[in-house]
Design a protein around this motif. Structure first.
Motif, PDB file in Angstrom:
ATOM      1  N   ILE A 168     102.064  78.457  61.378  1.00 55.24           N
ATOM      2  CA  ILE A 168     100.916  78.191  62.252  1.00 55.24           C
ATOM      3  C   ILE A 168     101.382  78.107  63.699  1.00 55.24           C
ATOM      4  CG2 ILE A 168      99.167  76.476  62.890  1.00 55.24           C
ATOM      5  CD1 ILE A 168      98.888  75.808  59.926  1.00 55.24           C
ATOM      6  N   GLU A 179     100.169  80.561  66.569  1.00 54.68           N
ATOM      7  CA  GLU A 179      99.295  79.968  67.577  1.00 54.68           C
ATOM      8  C   GLU A 179      99.886  80.033  68.985  1.00 54.68           C
ATOM      9  OE1 GLU A 179      96.272  78.720  67.380  1.00 54.68           O
ATOM     10  OE2 GLU A 179      95.969  78.846  65.217  1.00 54.68           O
ATOM     11  N   LEU A 228      94.005  77.290  55.618  1.00 52.14           N
ATOM     12  CA  LEU A 228      94.408  78.151  56.747  1.00 52.14           C
ATOM     13  C   LEU A 228      93.190  78.858  57.330  1.00 52.14           C
ATOM     14  CD1 LEU A 228      97.673  79.649  55.228  1.00 52.14           C
ATOM     15  CD2 LEU A 228      97.517  77.980  57.088  1.00 52.14           C
ATOM     16  N   TYR A 271      91.460  76.289  59.361  1.00 54.87           N
ATOM     17  CA  TYR A 271      92.202  75.912  60.573  1.00 54.87           C
ATOM     18  C   TYR A 271      91.838  76.838  61.733  1.00 54.87           C
ATOM     19  CZ  TYR A 271      96.182  74.238  63.379  1.00 54.87           C
ATOM     20  OH  TYR A 271      96.970  73.677  64.359  1.00 54.87           O
ATOM     21  N   ILE A 286      99.401  84.723  58.661  1.00 55.87           N
ATOM     22  CA  ILE A 286     100.307  83.621  58.308  1.00 55.87           C
ATOM     23  C   ILE A 286     101.270  84.072  57.217  1.00 55.87           C
ATOM     24  CG2 ILE A 286     100.440  81.387  57.139  1.00 55.87           C
ATOM     25  CD1 ILE A 286      99.667  80.962  59.982  1.00 55.87           C
TER      26      ILE A 286
END
Length: 290
Positions: free
Chosen positions: A55, A59, A140, A143, A163
């Motif tokens: 992540i 990100e 996920l 998220y 991911i």
């Protein structure tokens, strides 16, 4: 405060003090240093470390600061390594910007909230054991937002797929995707109380499990208005019967017991001999050498 508790708190202060010092000039340290911090937070919070690292890689590229030494804030007001929204007022905004450890912990907390929400309100995979990497698929998705762009029947490059690609490329970790047949043809939200079987080929994470006679202490998330208390329950995900103070120790009696996606432990509070159950995500073990 007991000597053992004081010792571990001093040790943690030294570890995170060194980490904060390495960021004190508002320059990003090496990727290896950031990954180590992420692994430490993942261990405390009962999250497979590869999930949290992927992540962060996706990100922010592990960035807390930009090339000018300013906090890395992307379009829309998303901050730092874990890209936590500035609109999430439960967190300390200045610490989100300037304290990378706090930013990572906020990211872990945010992920756990999504995990809890999926367990209660969305489609689950298997028994939702958090140490099975494939079980994090819908968390996920959540998220990054319950958006149609993350539906594999609409878009081949979903957040979850990226991911998984990152896990394989960066950490040589395979994660089996959930079959498209289990997804709606359109939209970004799945139905409640549907269970999808765990893929036949699945992979375990590195969550640490405590055992009877381990001595643990509370380690809850610091919010804008102070730390959350560690709640004591009458059973796994049961009714609250009290709280455990930050300077109190507990002895593990039973566990882990899996309930709605979380590991719970039966503990005895050593100072007053109360007995109850706590979330495993908000405790840490006192090491034998303290």
């Amino acid at each position: 405060m007991g000597k053992r508790v004081l010792a571990i708190l001093v040790a943690l202060m030294l570890v995170f003090g060194i980490a904060e010092n390495s960021f004190s000039q508002q320059k990003n340290p090496s990727r290896e240093e950031v990954e180590k911090l992420i692994e430490e937070v993942a261990t405390k919070r009962g999250i497979p470390s590869v999930i949290l690292k992927c992540i962060a890689k996706l990100e922010s590229g592990f960035r807390q600061f930009d090339s000018n030494g300013n906090p890395f804030v992307s379009k829309g007001g998303y901050i730092g390594i874990m890209q936590i929204s500035e609109k999430e007022t439960e967190y300390n905004l200045e610490k989100l910007k300037y304290d990378p450890v706090y930013n990572i912990e906020a990211g872990a907390n945010h992920l756990l909230k999504k995990w809890a929400w999926v367990n209660n309100e969305m489609t689950q995979v298997g028994n939702m054991d958090p140490n099975i990497l494939e079980h994090w698929y819908f968390t996920l998705w959540a998220y990054n937002g319950l958006l149609e762009r993350n539906n594999p029947n609409v878009n081949s490059s979903t957040y979850q797929a990226r991911i998984y690609e990152t896990a394989l490329k960066e950490y040589n970790q395979e994660i089996t995707p959930i079959s498209k047949k289990s997804m709606p043809s359109r939209g970004g939200r799945l139905h409640r109380n549907i269970n999808i079987p765990t893929p036949e080929v699945y992979h375990e994470g590195d969550i640490i499990k405590y055992t009877p006679n381990d001595i643990v202490i509370p380690d809850t998330m610091e919010k804008a208005d102070g730390k959350d208390p560690l709640v004591l329950y009458d059973g796994p995900k049961g009714n609250a019967i009290g709280t455990v103070k930050e300077d109190q120790t507990m002895t593990i009696l039973e566990g882990p017991a899996l309930k709605r996606g979380f590991y719970f432990y039966k503990v005895k509070v050593n100072e007053d001999e109360r007995i109850g159950w706590v979330y495993g995500n908000w405790i840490v073990k006192l090491m034998d050498n303290f």
